[in-house]
Each structure stands twice: as structure tokens, then as C-alpha cells.
Design an enzyme around this catalytic site. Structure first.
Site, mmCIF file in Angstrom:
data_model
loop_
_atom_site.group_PDB
_atom_site.id
_atom_site.type_symbol
_atom_site.label_atom_id
_atom_site.label_comp_id
_atom_site.label_asym_id
_atom_site.label_seq_id
_atom_site.Cartn_x
_atom_site.Cartn_y
_atom_site.Cartn_z
ATOM 1 C CE1 TYR A 151 -3.660 2.521 0.906
ATOM 2 C CE2 TYR A 151 -2.326 3.143 2.653
ATOM 3 C CZ TYR A 151 -3.488 3.425 1.944
ATOM 4 O OH TYR A 151 -4.338 4.529 2.123
ATOM 5 C CG ASP A 246 5.993 3.558 0.450
ATOM 6 O OD1 ASP A 246 6.439 4.035 1.298
ATOM 7 O OD2 ASP A 246 4.652 3.338 0.288
ATOM 8 C CE LYS A 274 2.769 4.868 8.069
ATOM 9 N NZ LYS A 274 1.535 4.984 8.490
HETATM 10 N N1 HOZ Z 1 -0.404 3.868 6.388
HETATM 11 C C1 HOZ Z 1 -0.975 3.090 7.576
HETATM 12 C C2 HOZ Z 1 -0.776 2.013 7.671
HETATM 13 N N2 HOZ Z 1 -1.215 0.912 6.969
HETATM 14 C C3 HOZ Z 1 -2.413 3.327 7.341
HETATM 15 C C4 HOZ Z 1 -3.069 4.727 8.093
HETATM 16 C C5 HOZ Z 1 -4.154 5.231 7.582
HETATM 17 O O1 HOZ Z 1 -4.563 4.599 6.491
HETATM 18 O O2 HOZ Z 1 -4.851 5.676 8.123
#
Ligand code: HOZ
Length: 423
Positions: A151, A246, A274
């Protein structure tokens, strides 16, 4: 869950969730928070301190969500709070260059040598979206290779066979993404060098970039097989396509220099987010100067942002990076605590872990890609999640997410967690 004072009537979290659902889609500002994968009401959080979060009903939890990764040092770390206090004294946003941005960019470039130039943005999604544009602008090609279950934020062309909330909600693709966009994406099985080699043989001249989470967090935690990242580096270079790591999740988490330091790979572009914001909204993309100097205003590839390089986010991020640089022992501690938790998993569970990122998969088979991650028994995961929450342990509410240990987790926290796991 340790409850301070039992209260009569419906818990406040439930009442807030009901109200929220009237005015916010699904009652949450990001789908992964809604507990759809595990059922029940998400605790509404009142405050955090160190390794703990406290909900509005007075319950206390040991937190392994860590705001989905940014809180590498736990909640309200003094170095970050002090930096934020100082930043607040001088202003919250200027839309003009500041010294802090230069210092944060220098700190990132020093820690991650493949990043020779970096642009700050406001989220991981913005970072990956911008990195793709730069890769396409630089190469003059349109196609992008990604991996199933990875993702990269909610970027149109990357919402193809995506992990995280997309996987949790079982959404194959999102309505609203024009077919023309998803047609530019080729999704391959993670860890399959053969699939990458075949795809490049067929389409190599049209592929702008390969984008990968070098350690996947978004189908749960999945490590790269030995040689996989090296093969991506070699194949993409041979076809003059860019390799984008990423590292929004792994940057400054799996090692100070990210997964690229851990595995010894030099990507062309890297996305960050992050941890580099210390808990404030931020993202960044950077890489070879030859590529990054094509970004406006030094080059023609346009990307901009009113709040980019926001002084509060920059101050928090800089404090985080400076602390980590001067306390490298944090990474050793994360490794020890992560390993202890992983070792406590029941026999029938497959635990994947890289440093402070871990996932319990409810299958006895190895989990190496999205197909094998989906074999996990998600009903058993949901039961496990509920039980852990009742025992005061707050884990990501989805099988397809990584849990995060922070520097604030003490040995006592870990022992309590292990007791809760063993029941
Ligand atoms: N990127 C985050 C961990 N999968 C997800 C945070 C979100 O979508 O709120």
C-alpha cells in the site's frame, strides 16, 4: 484493559462513535481506524503517555499502533514536546522558507545516503504520488510496477491490489479511479523475481518505475526474500527504470537509514513519512540529485504545497531524528523487545517480524506475499484482537497491518504483553 473507574450507561466511545457516524463517513477520518476487520467500537483516545494510550472511558492500553508508525519514541517524548513548544512560540506556518527545513533535509540526506536531495510534503500519500510523477517525468514513461498487498497511500494509480485498509475492507479496487490510471499499473506478487523479470522482458521500455515497500507493513509485516530487493535493483537499472523504495513505514524504523541500510540497496527514489514527523503530519520524497533537480522550480516537474515544510512538523521531525542519531541504542532495544513479543506467539501462529514491526498471522504456513497473507484466519485474528484489547493491549485492528514497538515500551510492558498473549 485496565479500567480506572467503572461508569454507568453506554461507554462514551460508543456514544461518540454513534455521533461520528452521522457526520464523518464510517465515523472515522481514515478507514483503518473503524475496527471493521475486528468488530466492535474503536476506543476513542483521550491521551497518550509513553507506551500507553488512555481512552475517554478511563481505560488504559499498552499501545502497539503508535499512530500507525510515527511514534517510534512513544507518546509525548520530552525531546519532541520541547521542540514543539519552542516552535509554537515563533509561529505555526509561514509559507516561506525556514532554517528548520534546511536542517531536516540535511538530516535526512545524511542518514539516507541515496537521498541526495529531498522535498518535504504533508503525508506519505503525497510523497508516493509525487515520487511517481517525478519517475514518469524523468523517464518519459508511464507504466509503474507495484506489488500485490503493498500500500502506497491512496494515490489513484496505486490503489490496485492494495494492502492496508483496502485489504481489510476487501475492496478489490476503488471506484473513482479512472481506468486509464489503473491501466498504468502492473501489480505483481511480492517476492517473485520471476514475475518481475518476465514483466520487464515484455514491457521494460515503457516502465517508469518499480515501487516497493522494502519490508511490507501493509499486508501485515512481510520481509523481502533473500535476493529479492537486489533483483529489483538490478532489473530496474538494466531497463533504465527507477527503483522507488516506499519507506514511509520503514524509514528510521527498521534502522536509522531505513530498510535500504538494513539490506544494503541504493534505490533511485525514496518516500518517507511517519517517523520523520515525530507524530505530526509530514511526508518526503527524495533521491538522486540528477532526478530531484527536475522538480520545480529547478526543473519542469510540478509539485507544491501550502503547508509543506510546516514548522511544527519540521521541529518535531528534527527533534526525532536528532534524538535517534544521538541514541543509536534505541534500535537495539527495539530489536530485543520485538523479538521477545514475537517469541511468545502460540505454535499455530506464523509471526513475521523485522525489528520493531511485527504481525501474528493465524496460519501455520509461511507468509511471504499477499496470497499467503490472505490465508490467515481473519476470524481468529479478530478474536485475538478483542481478547488482547480486553487485556489492555492495543494492536492494529486488522490482520493486514503491522504492529509497532516503540522506544517507550519497557521490559515490564513487554512482559505484560506476553502474559496477555499467553492468557
Ligand atoms: N499507512 C497506515 C498503515 N497501513 C495506514 C494509516 C491510515 O490509512 O490511516
Amino acid at each position: 484493559m485496565s479500567s480506572a473507574t467503572p461508569r454507568p450507561g453506554k461507554p462514551l466511545s460508543e456514544r461518540l462513535f454513534e455521533r461520528a457516524r452521522h457526520v464523518i463517513p464510517g465515523g472515522v477520518n481514515s478507514p483503518v481506524r473503524a475496527f471493521r476487520g475486528v468488530g466492535g467500537t474503536p476506543p476513542f483516545i483521550a491521551r497518550g503517555e509513553g507506551s500507553r494510550v488512555f481512552d475517554v472511558d478511563g481505560n488504559e492500553y499498552i499501545d502497539y499502533v503508535g499512530s500507525w508508525g510515527p511514534l517510534l519514541l512513544g507518546h509525548r517524548h520530552p525531546a519532541i514536546i520541547d521542540a514543539l513548544r519552542a516552535a509554537l512560540e515563533v509561529g505555526t506556518s509561514f509559507g516561506a522558507p525556514t532554517q528548520g527545513e534546511v536542517e531536516l533535509a540535511e538530516a535526512i540526506c545524511e542518514a539516507v545516503p541515496s537521498i541526495e536531495m529531498v522535498r518535504l510534503v504533508n503525508s506519505g500519500t503525497e510523497a508516493t504520488m509525487s515520487a511517481l510523477r517525478v519517475a514518469r517525468g524523468f523517464t518519459g514513461r508511464d507504466l509503474v510496477v507495484k506489488f500485490e498487498g503493498c500500500y502506497h497511500g491512496h494515490v489513484d494509480s496505486l490503489l490496485v491490489k492494495a494492502g492496508s485498509g483496502v485489504a481489510t475492507l476487501g475492496l478489490p479496487d476503488s471506484p473513482g479511479v479512472p481506468k486509464g490510471f489503473s491501466d498504468t499499473t502492473i501489480a505483481l506478487p511480492f517476492n517473485s523475481v520471476d514475475a518481475v523479470a518476465e514483466t520487464f522482458s515484455a514491457h521494460g521500455a515503457h516502465i517508469a518505475a518499480v515501487i516497493v515497500e522494502p519490508v511490507v507493513g501493509n499486508m501485515g509485516c512481510v520481509s523481502p526474500a533473500p535476493g529479492f530487493l537486489q533483483a529489483l535493483r538490478e532489473i530496474s537499472a538494466r531497463h533504465e527504470a527507477l527503483l522507488i523504495f516506499d519507506e514511509v513505514m520503514t524509514g528510521f524504523r527498521v534502522a536509522f537509514g531505513g530498510a535500504q541500510q538494513l539490506f544494503g540497496i541504493r534505490p533511485d527514489l525514496t518516500t518517507l513519512g511517519k517517523v520523520i514527523g515525530g507524530g505530526l503530519p509530514i511526508g518526503a520524497y527524495g533521491g538522486r540529485a540528477e532526478i530531484m533537480s527536475r522538480v520545480a522550480p529547478s526543473g519542469p516537474i510540478y509539485q507544491a504545497g501550502t503547508l509543506s515544510g510546516n514548522p511544527l512538523a519540521v521541529a518535531a521531525g528534527l527533534a526525532m531524528l536528532r534524538y535517534l542519531k544521538s541514541h543509536p541504542e534505541v534500535y537495539g532495544q527495539l530489536e530485543v523487545r520485538g523479538a521477545a513479543i514475537a517469541a511468545s506467539a502460540p505454535r499455530s501462529v506464523t509471526v513475521n517480524r523485522v525489528g520493531s514491526m511485527f504481525t501474528f498471522f493465524f496460519t501455520s504456513s509461511p507468509v511471504t506475499n499477499y496470497t499467503s497473507a490472505k490465508k490467515s484466519d481473519t476470524a481468529r485474528f479478530a478474536d485475538f484482537h478483542r481478547t488482547m484489547l480486553d487485556r489492555g493491549i492495543y494492536l492494529p485492528p486488522s490482520q493486514f497491518e503491522a504492529a509497532f514497538v516503540s522506544g517507550a515500551h519497557s521490559e515490564e510492558d513487554v512482559n505484560k504483553t506476553i502474559e496477555a498473549i499467553r492468557g
